[in-house]
Design a protein around this motif. Structure first.
Motif, short mmCIF file in Angstrom:
data_model
loop_
_atom_site.label_atom_id
_atom_site.label_comp_id
_atom_site.label_asym_id
_atom_site.label_seq_id
_atom_site.Cartn_x
_atom_site.Cartn_y
_atom_site.Cartn_z
N ASP A 2 37.71 48.52 38.44
CA ASP A 2 38.48 47.28 38.49
C ASP A 2 38.18 46.42 37.26
O ASP A 2 37.04 46.39 36.76
CB ASP A 2 38.15 46.50 39.75
N TYR A 3 39.22 45.74 36.79
CA TYR A 3 39.08 44.87 35.63
C TYR A 3 39.35 43.43 36.01
O TYR A 3 40.25 43.14 36.80
CB TYR A 3 40.07 45.27 34.54
N LEU A 4 38.57 42.51 35.43
CA LEU A 4 38.89 41.09 35.50
C LEU A 4 39.90 40.78 34.40
O LEU A 4 39.76 41.23 33.26
CB LEU A 4 37.63 40.25 35.31
N TYR A 40 40.61 41.41 29.04
CA TYR A 40 40.21 42.22 30.18
C TYR A 40 38.79 42.73 30.02
O TYR A 40 38.40 43.20 28.94
CB TYR A 40 41.16 43.41 30.33
N ALA A 41 38.02 42.64 31.10
CA ALA A 41 36.64 43.12 31.10
C ALA A 41 36.36 43.87 32.39
O ALA A 41 36.83 43.46 33.47
CB ALA A 41 35.67 41.94 30.97
N LYS A 73 41.88 49.24 38.52
CA LYS A 73 42.03 50.57 37.91
C LYS A 73 43.14 50.61 36.87
O LYS A 73 44.18 51.23 37.05
CB LYS A 73 42.29 51.61 39.00
N VAL A 74 42.88 49.93 35.76
CA VAL A 74 43.89 49.85 34.71
C VAL A 74 44.00 51.16 33.94
O VAL A 74 43.01 51.73 33.51
CB VAL A 74 43.54 48.71 33.72
N ASN A 75 45.22 51.64 33.80
CA ASN A 75 45.52 52.74 32.89
C ASN A 75 46.13 52.13 31.63
O ASN A 75 47.31 51.79 31.60
CB ASN A 75 46.50 53.72 33.55
N TRP A 76 45.33 52.00 30.58
CA TRP A 76 45.78 51.24 29.42
C TRP A 76 46.92 51.93 28.68
O TRP A 76 47.81 51.28 28.15
CB TRP A 76 44.61 50.98 28.47
#
Length: 275
Positions: A2-4, A40-41, A73-76
């Motif tokens: 997970d990303y903030l 994003y972090a 769950k970012v898929n950049w």
């Protein structure tokens, strides 16, 4: 993971320094917006104390505000594919990502996978720099790209026939991304890391490209002038139209003559020539 997600509104001239500061404390992805940046972090590694200190340091001078959220769950790669569209600079150059199809009808094509780096051609400053490059003879010239970002201007110089292209940036992520983009476009040079004083490029250069911000340009203008060959060109952008006079007035004291100015969305670009 997970990303903030932090949507940060700030003055344009503070975007790059905020990215540099946040990258130092674990932020690993950024998106440019009309009002500032989205940062994003990874939630698991987030250092809130360091983050809040950076925000407080710049809150007043950058007119900074922010909102915080959570992005699971970012898929950049997927995010870029959804948000990154190709652009055309007249019939000069078509700028696309590797997941876009080529298009006929353009003199040149640049493939940019931007990740978190700035300089895709979408911003008015980059767009104008590409257009102005198309008006300058690069054939056989030695070119320096200051604050190269994605490397797009260095790549354009290569496509326009420059004999030697040098580039550098203050952000190590930009250097990594820029070198990947150089490889995609057949440019063999490697991007350096640091400020112009740290990298210490050795002139003379027939063309210098600097798309940064007003304060940096004013601070480094004498260095650019000293590095330029006689009759060499300095192309500048990264500032507003109301800042043109400040830059041109300083340039005159350094033997640089204004040859052309342009504007787009209140952003300006200049061609200066050394006497």
């Amino acid at each position: 993971m997970d990303y903030l997600e932090f949507k940060i509104k700030c003055l344009e001239e503070f975007r790059e320094i905020l990215i540099a500061e946040l990258a130092e404390i674990g932020f690993d992805s950024f998106l440019e917006t009309e009002e500032g940046i989205d940062a994003y972090a990874p939630e698991a590694d987030f250092n809130r104390e360091s983050f809040e200190q950076i925000i407080e340091n710049y809150r007043d001078q950058a007119q900074l505000t922010l909102t915080e959220g959570l992005m699971p769950k970012v898929n950049w790669n997927e995010e870029w594919e959804k948000n990154y569209d190709p652009i055309a600079v007249d019939d000069l150059v078509y700028v696309r990502a590797s997941f876009h199809e080529p298009q006929p009808g353009f003199r040149y094509e640049i493939v940019i996978n931007p990740k978190m780096s700035f300089g895709t051609g979408h911003h008015a400053t980059t767009f104008q720099m590409l257009r102005l490059q198309g008006e300058i003879d690069h054939q056989g010239k030695r070119v320096l790209d200051v604050g190269s970002g994605t490397g797009i201007l260095a790549i354009m110089a290569h496509l326009l026939g420059a004999n030697q292209v040098e580039a550098f940036d203050i952000d190590d992520w930009c250097v990594e991304n820029g070198n990947e983009n150089f490889d995609l476009n057949g440019l063999k040079t490697r991007m350096g890391l640091g400020t112009i004083r740290q990298v210490n490029p050795q002139g003379p250069y027939e063309i210098i490209l600097a798309n940064i911000n007003k304060n940096v340009l004013l601070d480094e203008m004498k260095i650019y002038a000293d590095l330029l060959a006689e009759n060499g060109y300095l192309l500048l952008s990264g500032f507003y139209t109301e800042d043109i006079d400040d830059l041109v007035n300083l340039a005159k004291t350094l033997g640089l003559e204004l040859k052309k100015s342009s504007s787009k969305d209140n952003w300006a670009a200049l061609i200066l020539q050394k006497d």
